[in-house]
Scaffold this motif. Sequence first.
Motif, short mmCIF file in Angstrom:
data_model
loop_
_atom_site.label_atom_id
_atom_site.label_comp_id
_atom_site.label_asym_id
_atom_site.label_seq_id
_atom_site.Cartn_x
_atom_site.Cartn_y
_atom_site.Cartn_z
N GLU A 40 -4.14 -0.25 -3.63
CA GLU A 40 -5.25 0.67 -3.87
C GLU A 40 -6.48 0.25 -3.07
OE1 GLU A 40 -8.77 2.46 -5.29
OE2 GLU A 40 -8.33 0.32 -5.55
N HIS B 279 -0.16 -3.16 -6.79
CA HIS B 279 -0.92 -1.93 -7.03
C HIS B 279 -2.41 -2.16 -6.75
CE1 HIS B 279 2.45 -0.35 -9.83
NE2 HIS B 279 2.57 0.15 -8.62
N ARG C 187 10.15 5.39 1.74
CA ARG C 187 9.07 4.43 1.51
C ARG C 187 8.98 3.38 2.62
NH1 ARG C 187 9.01 2.63 -4.71
NH2 ARG C 187 6.99 1.78 -4.05
N ASP D 36 4.32 2.09 -7.45
CA ASP D 36 3.94 3.47 -7.16
C ASP D 36 4.09 3.74 -5.66
OD1 ASP D 36 2.55 5.88 -6.65
OD2 ASP D 36 1.23 5.55 -8.36
N ARG E 136 2.82 5.83 -3.82
CA ARG E 136 1.58 6.19 -3.15
C ARG E 136 0.83 4.96 -2.64
NH1 ARG E 136 -1.55 10.98 -6.48
NH2 ARG E 136 -0.03 12.66 -6.11
N TYR E 137 1.08 3.82 -3.23
CA TYR E 137 0.32 2.62 -2.90
C TYR E 137 1.15 1.47 -2.36
CZ TYR E 137 -3.35 5.01 -5.48
OH TYR E 137 -4.28 5.93 -5.89
N LYS F 154 -1.96 1.18 4.79
CA LYS F 154 -0.83 1.13 3.87
C LYS F 154 -0.40 -0.32 3.67
CE LYS F 154 1.27 5.63 5.04
NZ LYS F 154 0.42 6.04 6.18
N TRP G 218 4.55 0.36 -0.07
CA TRP G 218 5.58 0.74 0.89
C TRP G 218 6.51 -0.43 1.16
CZ3 TRP G 218 5.51 5.72 3.25
CH2 TRP G 218 4.42 6.51 2.86
#
Length: 315
Positions: A169, A165, A232, A202, A204-205, A177, A207
């Motif tokens: 981020e 994470h 993902r 998460d 979003r962060y 990514k 893959w």
Amino acid sequence: MTLLNNGAELRFATDVITFYHPDFWGLESAHAVRAWALENPERFWERVMNALAEAGVTGIELTFAPGDIESALRAFGSAPAFRHDLAARGLSVVSTFIAGSESPDWRHSENLPGIVADAERRAAFLADVGAELLVAGLPMRTTFGTRPPFFVDAAYMTRMADVAHAVGEAVAQYGVKLAFHTESNSTLWYERDIDLFMALTDPRYVWLCPDSCHIALGGGDPVAVARRHSQRIALAHWKDAVKPIDVELTIDETVFIQQQPYMAELGTGIVDWKGWADAMSLTPGAGTVLIELDEAADPVAALRAGTTVVHEARA
């Protein structure tokens, strides 16, 4: 030309490792290739780019030396210059792979600032060359039977998720990514490992970059993994396997060499390429097929054969 459902053209890519075989360079060993490329980065990249163009493969994933970021910077002087030279040949960088030995150890929490800084440096390079994928792996397991034992449990995966994470981020600030590769004998190898790590991170962060060969080497079903985590998957490594690894390998600096006999060129092993291609077509990374051929003696022929397998699987 192969078109996707949205009308975009399918892009073929490969990892620089494809070009590490000593026979391709007329040298005696992998060590000799690394030493020569270190002294001759311009000539190294010139031949790699010529081979890519000859094979009809337009994308490349940078990896550990000699095909790493530092080598590209030595050869071209800057990331924009590297991008310009690639573009002049119709080529581009797809991604960069972080080899575990080249970054701070994720297992030690005190390394987090260094881990993030290392990822940010790579992300800045990717942004400058027009790429947006940083591929990483989780630490390796230990040899089975080692005392004290090392368990890949929920507590361990939670720590890895925390690091992922932070890194995800950080690199997102560069438009990059973070995707995780499923390496044999690592802590992201078995289907259960992948499912657990994906559940704890998460989307979003974090893959996924599944490797069809390595998942199969762990006794898993690459197609099932791809279907479960389709939304993902930012990129995938297309690679074949002879059979699952059926012995307990010694996990040390030689483990990657020990895995080699279980790997195969596309279409010569056990991976269900039709099922894999169908699953990949539903992912965010559908536009790129990265054919991975570890140290091919004739990379141009091997890449051409690989693209033929992909076309047949997608037919």
